[in-house]
Design a protein around this motif. Structure first.
Motif, short mmCIF file in Angstrom:
data_model
loop_
_atom_site.label_atom_id
_atom_site.label_comp_id
_atom_site.label_asym_id
_atom_site.label_seq_id
_atom_site.Cartn_x
_atom_site.Cartn_y
_atom_site.Cartn_z
N PHE A 59 1.42 15.05 38.17
CA PHE A 59 1.64 16.18 39.07
C PHE A 59 0.33 16.63 39.69
N PHE A 60 0.39 16.93 40.99
CA PHE A 60 -0.77 17.43 41.71
C PHE A 60 -0.31 18.41 42.78
N TYR A 61 -1.27 19.20 43.27
CA TYR A 61 -0.98 20.12 44.37
C TYR A 61 -0.79 19.32 45.66
N PRO A 62 -0.02 19.85 46.61
CA PRO A 62 0.37 19.04 47.77
C PRO A 62 -0.77 18.62 48.68
N HIS A 63 -1.91 19.30 48.63
CA HIS A 63 -3.04 18.93 49.50
C HIS A 63 -3.97 17.91 48.86
N GLN A 64 -3.80 17.63 47.58
CA GLN A 64 -4.79 16.80 46.87
C GLN A 64 -4.54 15.31 47.13
N ARG A 65 -5.62 14.55 47.30
CA ARG A 65 -5.45 13.14 47.63
C ARG A 65 -6.61 12.26 47.16
N TRP A 66 -7.46 12.78 46.26
CA TRP A 66 -8.55 11.93 45.78
C TRP A 66 -8.09 10.95 44.70
N GLN A 67 -6.87 11.14 44.18
CA GLN A 67 -6.29 10.16 43.28
C GLN A 67 -5.73 8.98 44.09
N PHE A 68 -5.38 7.90 43.39
CA PHE A 68 -4.75 6.75 44.06
C PHE A 68 -3.27 7.08 44.27
N THR A 69 -3.00 7.83 45.33
CA THR A 69 -1.64 8.30 45.61
C THR A 69 -1.09 7.60 46.85
N GLY A 70 0.19 7.21 46.78
CA GLY A 70 0.82 6.50 47.88
C GLY A 70 2.25 6.95 48.12
N VAL A 71 3.01 6.12 48.84
CA VAL A 71 4.32 6.54 49.34
C VAL A 71 5.35 5.44 49.18
N ARG A 72 6.49 5.78 48.59
CA ARG A 72 7.70 4.95 48.62
C ARG A 72 8.78 5.79 49.28
N LEU A 73 9.46 5.21 50.24
CA LEU A 73 10.47 5.95 51.01
C LEU A 73 11.82 5.93 50.33
N ALA A 74 12.66 6.86 50.72
CA ALA A 74 14.06 6.91 50.32
C ALA A 74 14.86 7.43 51.50
N LYS A 75 16.16 7.30 51.41
CA LYS A 75 17.02 7.84 52.48
C LYS A 75 18.40 8.11 51.92
N TRP A 101 -2.77 22.75 57.07
CA TRP A 101 -3.81 22.00 56.35
C TRP A 101 -4.46 20.96 57.25
N VAL A 102 -3.66 20.20 58.00
CA VAL A 102 -4.19 19.20 58.91
C VAL A 102 -5.15 19.83 59.91
N GLN A 103 -4.75 20.95 60.48
CA GLN A 103 -5.59 21.60 61.48
C GLN A 103 -6.85 22.21 60.86
N ARG A 104 -6.67 22.87 59.72
CA ARG A 104 -7.81 23.52 59.08
C ARG A 104 -8.86 22.51 58.61
N GLU A 105 -8.38 21.40 58.01
CA GLU A 105 -9.29 20.40 57.44
C GLU A 105 -9.61 19.27 58.42
N ARG A 106 -9.00 19.32 59.62
CA ARG A 106 -9.21 18.28 60.63
C ARG A 106 -8.92 16.89 60.07
N VAL A 107 -7.77 16.76 59.47
CA VAL A 107 -7.36 15.50 58.84
C VAL A 107 -6.74 14.60 59.90
N ILE A 158 -0.72 6.41 62.54
CA ILE A 158 -1.86 7.08 63.18
C ILE A 158 -1.86 6.79 64.68
N ALA A 159 -1.68 5.50 65.02
CA ALA A 159 -1.72 5.09 66.43
C ALA A 159 -0.62 5.77 67.25
N ASP A 160 0.49 6.12 66.60
CA ASP A 160 1.60 6.77 67.30
C ASP A 160 1.43 8.29 67.36
N GLY A 161 0.27 8.77 66.94
CA GLY A 161 0.00 10.20 67.01
C GLY A 161 0.58 10.99 65.86
N GLY A 162 0.78 10.35 64.71
CA GLY A 162 1.42 11.02 63.59
C GLY A 162 0.70 12.26 63.10
N TYR A 163 -0.64 12.26 63.19
CA TYR A 163 -1.41 13.41 62.73
C TYR A 163 -1.52 14.51 63.79
#
Length: 419
Positions: free
Chosen positions: A401-417, A250-256, A232-237
């Motif tokens: 499975f959820f739609y890409p905008h949904q986030r009220w569940q306990f959802t997080g991130v694990r990276l890969a490369k 979505w970010v712009q419409r919902e002001r996330v 966030i601090a690096d301006g990610g949004y």
């Protein structure tokens, strides 16, 4: 009836499991008033009272009505109110208006549960094999609704300007910030994925099949709140280059500008949880982020999201019942890792894989065949379970499975490369 129920539950493993599942649902709503249990905070969420009644309708409809001769419905009006999406079961109340069901009351719904529980337990010893399979399915179905109930109540209380707590906060144990992510590397190989026919699984978890994994690495832990604050601090949004087109819209419409329930107060990030508003724990896994946010963060971090099969192959050797998962009612939340990859519990982990059928998939016959297959479009797969997932419910091959905008569940991130 109570003596008969105790005897049945004590002697039959399926009856015992049924009783345990049903008790947990009612423990989760114990702190709620009738008003708390009636209100619907958004279309994606359902009232707690509706969850209690819908899971009961499932057992009454597919077990008692269809397999117990002479069974009479508890209330013939209830199927219209408490069916969810089963087209084969006829007309139903509009999903987005479930919060208008002020009657029956919470007490009447609990009485409905008791009546159906008594009928199921009285019949279980005589049920045919097909009905016993439906009882088992219904238990897993109710466990899914237990997680939804918890997250729906969290969203509901977050909409209250008083920001009330559902439960008192759990005792916090200070944990050091984790070190940099380490990577679990994998060579190119063919692996078998999907359910192996041992034990219960939902139909979308199979058939088991082979798939090619390219050379890659997957992170040994999930992304933390502290790391997300740096994003966030690096301006990610604010950087369109990081985002998928739909995500940026979505970010712009919902002001996330942060994960759901985060607020910046008095110079620090806070989050709203089941224990009210608290300072974020920088060592804990970030949660309540959408697929769009997860993908943007991965791009910012110079990585990507894992495919669901990369995730499954890496997680398969680990105990799916371990980790921070739901054991009882209380102020659950993701906790800092105590070591190890922690593939199970804390947060559902977004993958880069679309929720689509496996080769050879066919929905089962009848109304229950609508359970998963018809939702295989426009959604993304998550793996691993969360702090709100009942312990023992998930598996390495489990596909949420959820739609890409949904986030009220306990959802997080694990990276890969890629390697």
């Amino acid at each position: 009836m109570e003596a008969l129920t105790r005897r049945i539950v004590g002697s039959d493993p399926l009856a015992r499991r049924y009783a345990q599942v049903r008790r947990l649902s009612e423990a989760l709503v114990a702190p709620l008033s009738d008003a708390d249990a009636t209100v619907q905070s958004m279309d994606d969420a359902s009232p707690a009272k509706w969850h209690l009644a819908h899971t009961t309708w499932f057992f009454e409809t597919f077990v008692l009505r269809d397999h117990v001769p002479g069974y009479a419905l508890h209330d013939p009006r209830f199927p219209f109110l408490f069916n969810s999406y089963y087209e084969a079961e006829g007309r139903r109340h509009t999903r987005g208006r479930r919060g208008m069901i002020t009657r029956p009351t919470l007490d009447e719904v609990l009485a409905y549960r008791r009546a159906v529980d008594g009928a199921v337990l009285a019949a279980v010893a005589e049920l045919p094999a097909a009905a016993l399979e439906l009882v088992a399915l219904g238990c897993h179905h109710e466990e899914q609704h237990q997680e939804l109930l918890v997250t729906d109540v969290l969203h509901l209380f977050s909409e209250n300007p008083l920001e009330p707590a559902v439960w008192s906060p759990a005792r916090k144990v200070p944990v050091a910030l984790p070190g940099p992510i380490a990577w679990i590397e994998s060579d190119e190989r063919i692996v078998e994925v999907g359910h192996n026919s041992s034990g219960f699984a939902f139909d979308c978890e199979g058939p088991r099949h082979r798939t090619l994994l390219h050379k890659h690495a997957i992170a040994d832990r999930t992304v933390t709140n502290g790391e997300w604050a740096a994003f966030i601090a690096d301006g990610g949004y604010c950087d369109a280059r990081l985002w998928l087109s739909d995500g940026w819209a979505w970010v712009q419409r919902e002001r996330v500008g942060a994960p759901l329930y985060w607020e910046h107060r008095e110079g620090a990030w806070t989050r709203f949880g089941l224990d009210g508003r608290r300072a974020i724990d920088p060592a804990a896994p970030v949660t309540h982020v959408s697929f769009y946010e997860a993908d943007a963060y991965a791009t910012w971090a110079g990585a990507r999201l894992p495919t669901e099969f990369e995730w499954e192959a890496a997680a398969a050797p680990y105990d799916a019942s371990a980790g921070n998962q739901l054991d009882g009612a209380g102020a659950i939340e993701p906790r800092p890792s105590d070591g190890g990859p922690a593939f199970f519990g804390d947060v559902w982990e977004w993958t880069g894989s679309a929720y689509r059928p496996y080769p050879g998939f066919h929905p089962v016959e009848g109304a229950v065949g609508e359970y998963n297959g018809k939702f295989m479009n426009g959604q993304f797969v998550l793996r691993g379970g969360s702090c709100a997932t009942p312990r023992g419910h998930t598996r390495a091959c489990y596909r949420n499975f959820f739609y890409p905008h949904q986030r009220w569940q306990f959802t997080g991130v694990r990276l890969a490369k890629d390697l």
